[in-house]
Write a protein that holds these residues in place. Sequence first.
Motif, PDB file in Angstrom:
ATOM      1  N   ARG A 211     -13.382 -12.976  -6.676  1.00  0.00           N
ATOM      2  CA  ARG A 211     -12.464 -12.172  -5.877  1.00  0.00           C
ATOM      3  C   ARG A 211     -11.648 -11.269  -6.790  1.00  0.00           C
ATOM      4  O   ARG A 211     -11.626 -11.450  -8.017  1.00  0.00           O
ATOM      5  CB  ARG A 211     -11.549 -13.059  -5.038  1.00  0.00           C
ATOM      6  N   VAL A 212     -10.979 -10.301  -6.162  1.00  0.00           N
ATOM      7  CA  VAL A 212     -10.142  -9.360  -6.904  1.00  0.00           C
ATOM      8  C   VAL A 212      -8.853  -9.129  -6.131  1.00  0.00           C
ATOM      9  O   VAL A 212      -8.840  -9.117  -4.893  1.00  0.00           O
ATOM     10  CB  VAL A 212     -10.887  -8.024  -7.139  1.00  0.00           C
ATOM     11  N   TYR A 213      -7.770  -8.970  -6.880  1.00  0.00           N
ATOM     12  CA  TYR A 213      -6.510  -8.528  -6.283  1.00  0.00           C
ATOM     13  C   TYR A 213      -6.127  -7.219  -6.948  1.00  0.00           C
ATOM     14  O   TYR A 213      -6.047  -7.138  -8.176  1.00  0.00           O
ATOM     15  CB  TYR A 213      -5.381  -9.544  -6.466  1.00  0.00           C
ATOM     16  N   ALA A 214      -5.912  -6.181  -6.150  1.00  0.00           N
ATOM     17  CA  ALA A 214      -5.599  -4.849  -6.676  1.00  0.00           C
ATOM     18  C   ALA A 214      -4.292  -4.332  -6.099  1.00  0.00           C
ATOM     19  O   ALA A 214      -3.956  -4.582  -4.937  1.00  0.00           O
ATOM     20  CB  ALA A 214      -6.736  -3.877  -6.345  1.00  0.00           C
ATOM     21  N   SER A 215      -3.552  -3.606  -6.918  1.00  0.00           N
ATOM     22  CA  SER A 215      -2.337  -2.921  -6.495  1.00  0.00           C
ATOM     23  C   SER A 215      -2.367  -1.526  -7.090  1.00  0.00           C
ATOM     24  O   SER A 215      -2.806  -1.351  -8.234  1.00  0.00           O
ATOM     25  CB  SER A 215      -1.098  -3.686  -6.982  1.00  0.00           C
ATOM     26  N   VAL A 216      -1.948  -0.527  -6.324  1.00  0.00           N
ATOM     27  CA  VAL A 216      -2.041   0.853  -6.786  1.00  0.00           C
ATOM     28  C   VAL A 216      -0.737   1.596  -6.556  1.00  0.00           C
ATOM     29  O   VAL A 216       0.105   1.174  -5.763  1.00  0.00           O
ATOM     30  CB  VAL A 216      -3.192   1.623  -6.086  1.00  0.00           C
ATOM     31  N   ALA A 224       1.735  16.024  -5.622  1.00  0.00           N
ATOM     32  CA  ALA A 224       2.034  17.165  -4.755  1.00  0.00           C
ATOM     33  C   ALA A 224       0.793  17.972  -4.403  1.00  0.00           C
ATOM     34  O   ALA A 224       0.705  18.553  -3.314  1.00  0.00           O
ATOM     35  CB  ALA A 224       3.061  18.072  -5.426  1.00  0.00           C
ATOM     36  N   THR A 225      -0.176  18.031  -5.285  1.00  0.00           N
ATOM     37  CA  THR A 225      -1.334  18.906  -5.078  1.00  0.00           C
ATOM     38  C   THR A 225      -2.641  18.159  -4.868  1.00  0.00           C
ATOM     39  O   THR A 225      -3.645  18.778  -4.509  1.00  0.00           O
ATOM     40  CB  THR A 225      -1.502  19.838  -6.289  1.00  0.00           C
ATOM     41  N   PHE A 226      -2.634  16.864  -5.080  1.00  0.00           N
ATOM     42  CA  PHE A 226      -3.876  16.092  -5.045  1.00  0.00           C
ATOM     43  C   PHE A 226      -3.596  14.822  -4.250  1.00  0.00           C
ATOM     44  O   PHE A 226      -3.085  13.845  -4.787  1.00  0.00           O
ATOM     45  CB  PHE A 226      -4.307  15.787  -6.487  1.00  0.00           C
ATOM     46  N   ALA A 227      -3.900  14.850  -2.953  1.00  0.00           N
ATOM     47  CA  ALA A 227      -3.633  13.693  -2.096  1.00  0.00           C
ATOM     48  C   ALA A 227      -4.516  12.526  -2.517  1.00  0.00           C
ATOM     49  O   ALA A 227      -5.739  12.632  -2.551  1.00  0.00           O
ATOM     50  CB  ALA A 227      -3.895  14.052  -0.636  1.00  0.00           C
ATOM     51  N   HIS A 228      -3.902  11.400  -2.874  1.00  0.00           N
ATOM     52  CA  HIS A 228      -4.648  10.241  -3.339  1.00  0.00           C
ATOM     53  C   HIS A 228      -3.790   8.997  -3.159  1.00  0.00           C
ATOM     54  O   HIS A 228      -2.575   9.083  -2.990  1.00  0.00           O
ATOM     55  CB  HIS A 228      -5.039  10.395  -4.811  1.00  0.00           C
ATOM     56  N   GLU A 229      -4.434   7.837  -3.222  1.00  0.00           N
ATOM     57  CA  GLU A 229      -3.722   6.568  -3.147  1.00  0.00           C
ATOM     58  C   GLU A 229      -3.669   5.871  -4.502  1.00  0.00           C
ATOM     59  O   GLU A 229      -2.692   5.207  -4.837  1.00  0.00           O
ATOM     60  CB  GLU A 229      -4.432   5.629  -2.155  1.00  0.00           C
ATOM     61  N   ASP A 230      -4.722   6.004  -5.278  1.00  0.00           N
ATOM     62  CA  ASP A 230      -4.967   5.112  -6.406  1.00  0.00           C
ATOM     63  C   ASP A 230      -4.820   5.810  -7.758  1.00  0.00           C
ATOM     64  O   ASP A 230      -5.689   5.717  -8.620  1.00  0.00           O
ATOM     65  CB  ASP A 230      -6.365   4.510  -6.294  1.00  0.00           C
ATOM     66  N   GLY A 231      -3.682   6.499  -7.971  1.00  0.00           N
ATOM     67  CA  GLY A 231      -3.490   7.148  -9.255  1.00  0.00           C
ATOM     68  C   GLY A 231      -3.362   6.149 -10.393  1.00  0.00           C
ATOM     69  O   GLY A 231      -3.985   6.273 -11.433  1.00  0.00           O
ATOM     70  N   ILE A 232      -2.531   5.123 -10.193  1.00  0.00           N
ATOM     71  CA  ILE A 232      -2.379   4.042 -11.150  1.00  0.00           C
ATOM     72  C   ILE A 232      -2.917   2.786 -10.477  1.00  0.00           C
ATOM     73  O   ILE A 232      -2.481   2.428  -9.380  1.00  0.00           O
ATOM     74  CB  ILE A 232      -0.906   3.851 -11.551  1.00  0.00           C
ATOM     75  N   CYS A 352     -11.556  -3.677  -4.177  1.00  0.00           N
ATOM     76  CA  CYS A 352     -10.256  -3.223  -4.683  1.00  0.00           C
ATOM     77  C   CYS A 352      -9.535  -2.387  -3.627  1.00  0.00           C
ATOM     78  O   CYS A 352      -8.321  -2.549  -3.414  1.00  0.00           O
ATOM     79  CB  CYS A 352     -10.436  -2.405  -5.959  1.00  0.00           C
ATOM     80  N   TYR A 353     -10.263  -1.494  -2.967  1.00  0.00           N
ATOM     81  CA  TYR A 353      -9.644  -0.689  -1.912  1.00  0.00           C
ATOM     82  C   TYR A 353      -9.128  -1.572  -0.777  1.00  0.00           C
ATOM     83  O   TYR A 353      -8.006  -1.399  -0.293  1.00  0.00           O
ATOM     84  CB  TYR A 353     -10.647   0.325  -1.363  1.00  0.00           C
ATOM     85  N   ARG A 354      -9.955  -2.519  -0.348  1.00  0.00           N
ATOM     86  CA  ARG A 354      -9.524  -3.398   0.735  1.00  0.00           C
ATOM     87  C   ARG A 354      -8.332  -4.238   0.299  1.00  0.00           C
ATOM     88  O   ARG A 354      -7.405  -4.490   1.087  1.00  0.00           O
ATOM     89  CB  ARG A 354     -10.680  -4.308   1.164  1.00  0.00           C
ATOM     90  N   SER A 355      -8.320  -4.670  -0.946  1.00  0.00           N
ATOM     91  CA  SER A 355      -7.243  -5.505  -1.450  1.00  0.00           C
ATOM     92  C   SER A 355      -5.901  -4.786  -1.415  1.00  0.00           C
ATOM     93  O   SER A 355      -4.911  -5.306  -0.883  1.00  0.00           O
ATOM     94  CB  SER A 355      -7.558  -5.963  -2.877  1.00  0.00           C
ATOM     95  N   PHE A 356      -5.844  -3.571  -1.960  1.00  0.00           N
ATOM     96  CA  PHE A 356      -4.529  -2.918  -1.998  1.00  0.00           C
ATOM     97  C   PHE A 356      -4.095  -2.453  -0.615  1.00  0.00           C
ATOM     98  O   PHE A 356      -2.889  -2.401  -0.330  1.00  0.00           O
ATOM     99  CB  PHE A 356      -4.488  -1.795  -3.045  1.00  0.00           C
ATOM    100  N   ARG A 357      -5.051  -2.132   0.248  1.00  0.00           N
ATOM    101  CA  ARG A 357      -4.663  -1.701   1.592  1.00  0.00           C
ATOM    102  C   ARG A 357      -4.192  -2.861   2.454  1.00  0.00           C
ATOM    103  O   ARG A 357      -3.331  -2.691   3.326  1.00  0.00           O
ATOM    104  CB  ARG A 357      -5.838  -0.986   2.257  1.00  0.00           C
TER     105      ARG A 357
END
Length: 378
Positions: A211-216, A224-232, A352-357
């Motif tokens: 399993r994985v636990y992710a936080s972003v 401001a110019t690049f819509a994203h969730e997972d920069g860090i 990872c996406y499912r984890s942080f969401r």
Amino acid sequence: MQVSPSPDLEYLPRLPQDKSIGIGCIGSGFIMADCHLVAYRNAGFNPVAIASRNRANSQAVADRHGIKTVYNTYQELLHDPKVEIVDIAVPPQLLLGIVKDAIKHAGRIKGILAQKPLGINFAEAQEIVRLCEEAGIALGVNQNMRYDQSIRACKDILDKGYLGKPVFASIDMRAIPHWMPWQKELGWATLRTMSIHHLDTFRFLFGDPQRVYASVAEDPRNAATFAHEDGIALYILEYENGFRASAWDDVWTGPAREGAESDIYIKWRVEGTEGIAKGNIGWPDYPLPVPSTLDFTTTQHAGWQRPRWKEVWFPDAFAGPMAQLMCAIEEDREPEISGKDNLKTMALVEACYRSFREHRAVAIDEILTGHNVPSIHH
């Protein structure tokens, strides 16, 4: 266990006996022009044709690398009787369509090397794998960090038992990538583009986690110019045997583009019951050719072993993914980085996406099977 660590480690890919098989290159961007084709030329491989969305770019890359045939479209390239392997380096949303066209030429076309990620999501990756399997085409995935010299040598150290039983591993990336237009279009920042390297490397070195636990968090430089969730992206991998791995994939790294001093690096570390290995990845210094490093020490030998090599990740490691595909075709077996194996890396990214969401640890089998797997509480 008595061992004799030596700087003479296995860190280069195994090459095919026949290097003459014709490679058709689809894409003429940086990765193809500055990485794939440079590495192929140095390895003695045989690119015979190229095509991309921009004929002028294709021609310029062909002139630079001595490729004799340039096509206006990739469909024309796929009809070329000299092409037996298709090397695809295009934005991921285009990959499935090209694969569908390539399998129409199964028989003559024996292999496909697909750039990572293998499509835009796990479901699309499954479809690509299915299509190639049904067509009898060997599918390899360009997870090239597996062929970074320090990572390859670390795998050799682990396989030889120098570190004993692995206990913990980490990757700490503080680097500012060059964002591609297609990433901005898809809203992707780190997980599917940078972390996918590290997740696949953990799988290469240690096998599959449970399993994985992710936080972003957002990258404030691009918010401001690049819509994203997972920069860090921060994530922890849990293995059934108690082993743990974690990574800090930080593409912000402080105001290094806004006037402050920069502190750019990628470091990795592996701790075992009988030794420690650690290294630096040279990629953030590109185009300066800085080789990755490896230092290791064991309970059986005093001091640090510090083998060094002249090769660098970009571009030298890019010979490895093509070489393993060519060897698989030559030996009529599954590629080392097969599409089927890479589904587990794609599933790990999806987890990872499912984890942080959903703010929870996600079992990889949830993605692989499509069913929720209950957490086990001790």
